[in-house]
Design an enzyme around this catalytic site. Structure first.
Site, short mmCIF file in Angstrom:
data_model
loop_
_atom_site.label_atom_id
_atom_site.label_comp_id
_atom_site.label_asym_id
_atom_site.label_seq_id
_atom_site.Cartn_x
_atom_site.Cartn_y
_atom_site.Cartn_z
N ARG A 36 -49.49 -56.93 -4.65
CA ARG A 36 -49.30 -57.41 -6.02
C ARG A 36 -50.62 -57.57 -6.77
O ARG A 36 -50.67 -57.41 -7.99
CB ARG A 36 -48.53 -58.73 -6.01
CG ARG A 36 -47.08 -58.48 -5.67
CD ARG A 36 -46.25 -59.73 -5.72
NE ARG A 36 -44.85 -59.38 -5.63
CZ ARG A 36 -43.88 -60.23 -5.37
NH1 ARG A 36 -44.17 -61.51 -5.17
NH2 ARG A 36 -42.64 -59.83 -5.31
N GLY A 349 -38.97 -57.32 -3.92
CA GLY A 349 -40.06 -57.62 -2.99
C GLY A 349 -39.76 -57.18 -1.56
O GLY A 349 -40.54 -56.45 -0.94
P1 ADP Z 1 -35.32 -58.10 -2.68
O1 ADP Z 1 -36.51 -58.99 -2.38
O2 ADP Z 1 -35.58 -56.70 -2.29
O3 ADP Z 1 -34.83 -58.27 -4.09
P2 ADP Z 1 -33.53 -60.07 -1.55
O4 ADP Z 1 -34.63 -61.07 -1.65
O5 ADP Z 1 -32.33 -60.24 -2.38
O6 ADP Z 1 -34.12 -58.58 -1.72
O7 ADP Z 1 -33.00 -60.02 -0.05
C1 ADP Z 1 -33.86 -59.81 1.03
C2 ADP Z 1 -33.53 -60.71 2.17
O8 ADP Z 1 -32.19 -60.53 2.57
C3 ADP Z 1 -34.38 -60.44 3.38
O9 ADP Z 1 -35.09 -61.61 3.74
C4 ADP Z 1 -33.37 -60.07 4.46
O10 ADP Z 1 -33.70 -60.58 5.73
C5 ADP Z 1 -32.11 -60.72 3.96
N1 ADP Z 1 -30.90 -60.12 4.53
C6 ADP Z 1 -30.48 -58.84 4.41
N2 ADP Z 1 -29.35 -58.63 5.09
C7 ADP Z 1 -29.03 -59.81 5.66
C8 ADP Z 1 -27.95 -60.25 6.50
N3 ADP Z 1 -26.99 -59.41 6.88
N4 ADP Z 1 -27.95 -61.54 6.90
C9 ADP Z 1 -28.93 -62.39 6.51
N5 ADP Z 1 -29.96 -62.04 5.73
C10 ADP Z 1 -30.01 -60.76 5.31
MG MG Z 2 -36.69 -61.07 -1.95
#
Ligand code: ADP
Ligand code: MG
Length: 393
Positions: A36, A349
């Site tokens: 970042r 992220g």
């Molecule tokens: P981004 O940062 O790409 O926008 P999010 O913050 O919404 O995505 O989601 C990412 C998080 O979701 C990660 O920490 C990941 O471990 C968690 N995650 C994904 N699938 C699962 C699951 N099946 N159960 C629990 N946590 C999950």
């Molecule tokens: Mg996230």
């Protein structure tokens, strides 16, 4: 078109730049990943080369309005000094006498980094007095923090009452690249995952009209699966969102559009990196286990859907991608998107961090620094911080 720093005269001006330096720190307080910080460099270099005095502000973590030493931005100053190859002046506070003094003394070509904005409650409350104090520090405001553009905070919205506001180069690039998704070449496929169901659900409803097909994996899929009557064991679920999931499923059906959910999943007996794990069909999730990734058949089905698309937007990992045993679904998705000719965008992220770990960033047409922000933008919502930027002439 929004006005950017390239359309204004910054020479001799004090320029207050909202950056996203919300970086992960190591336990001994060093910057663990400077992605970042590096993302802000084009804007900072441009401003410095054009004779501006640069004042940087950002949040880091969630200190909830009080000073928390472990969330100080000071380590970022060291990281930035190395990347820009010049000293960075650090102010222990982002408003008040300390910040005002440092800003007043700042000369063209110098860089001042202010302490964490969220050490003050006024930031997330978009408090007008706090915003006015920020506005006192400079002659011009630049927003280069796309990742927080969907939040109306003092440093993204309030401050624009006091200073002319333009986009930084990163913000400009985000708006241009994500803008292509507002009038997409079809079929347009969106892929969603990650954990923040209640955050993202209201936005998904607006996606119904825009996309041709929606694929849902990750933790988000669990609540949808439960809404369809599957038992998901001890998986992450937001029970109060089940009705909303049902509505979204129905809206897709009514419009004759496909909403794809996992048909198989990887389950684990604990929420642990080294937990026992196995692949099962969605109708065979053991009661005491949790879903931590999509299964291989789902990954293949999702990849096939992506292959027929001309435009793809992806936000949210397909599983707990931080852990190798549960990263396969996310990796398969990333590989599949990397192989197709469609216009591909990945945002968020955690999603971007995963794609970077697989070494596949270059395979995407655009890698967005925003998760929630990119999703809202793609759903056609006006981001409060973007709205506040001046229009180009
Ligand atoms: P981004 O940062 O790409 O926008 P999010 O913050 O919404 O995505 O989601 C990412 C998080 O979701 C990660 O920490 C990941 O471990 C968690 N995650 C994904 N699938 C699962 C699951 N099946 N159960 C629990 N946590 C999950
Ligand atoms: Mg996230």
């Amino acid at each position: 078109m929004k006005k950017s720093i390239r359309q204004v005269d910054v020479n001799g001006k004090k320029v207050l730049v909202r950056v996203d330096f919300n970086v992960p720190l190591t336990e001994d307080g060093k910057v663990a990943d400077d992605t970042r910080v590096r993302a802000a460099l084009p804007t900072l270099r441009y401003l410095l080369e054009h004779g501006a005095a640069v004042i940087l502000m950002s949040h880091l973590g969630r200190p909830k309005g009080v000073r928390v030493e472990s969330m100080s931005l000071r380590p970022v100053a060291d990281s930035l000094a190395r990347l820009l190859d010049r000293p960075i002046i650090f102010a222990e506070d982002c408003v008040g006498p300390i910040a005002e003094d440092a800003a007043a003394r700042l000369k063209p070509g110098q860089v001042l980094l202010l302490e964490n904005l969220r050490f003050h409650q006024g930031e997330t409350k978009n408090d007008p007095e706090f915003a006015a104090k920020l506005g006192k520090l400079a002659d011009l405001y630049v927003n280069d923090a796309f990742g927080t553009a969907h939040r109306a905070h003092a440093s993204t919205v309030g401050v624009t009452e006091h200073l002319p506001a333009v986009a930084g180069l990163l913000m400009e690039e985000e708006i241009r690249s994500l803008g292509r998704l507002l009038d997409p070449e079809r079929p347009f496929v969106a892929i969603l995952g990650g954990a923040k169901v209640s955050d993202k659900l209201p936005i998904i409803r607006n996606l119904v009209d825009r996309v041709d097909q929606l694929l849902i994996g990750g933790g988000m899929a669990n609540t949808f699966l439960k809404a369809l009557g599957y038992s998901v064991g001890k998986s992450l679920v937001e029970d109060d969102q089940i009705d909303n999931c049902k509505k979204i499923i129905k809206e897709f059906k009514d419009q004759g559009k496909e909403l794809l959910l996992p048909i198989d999943v990887v389950v684990a007996n604990f929420f642990m990196e080294e937990a026992d794990h196995k692949e099962v069909r969605v109708d065979a999730v053991p009661e005491d286990w949790l879903i931590l990734d999509i299964g291989s058949q789902t990954a293949e089905r999702f990849a096939e859907a992506a292959r027929s698309a001309k435009t793809v937007f992806w936000n949210g990992p397909m599983g707990v991608a931080e852990w190798q045993n549960f990263a396969r679904g996310t990796e398969r998705m990333a590989v599949a998107l990397g192989e197709i000719d469609a216009y591909t965008v990945v945002g968020g992220g955690d999603s971007v961090a995963a794609v970077a770990r697989f070494g596949l960033e270059e395979r995407f047409d655009h890698v967005s620094t925003g998760g929630g922000a990119s999703l809202e933008f793609v759903a056609g919502e006006e981001l409060p911080a973007v709205v506040r930027l001046e229009e180009a002439d």
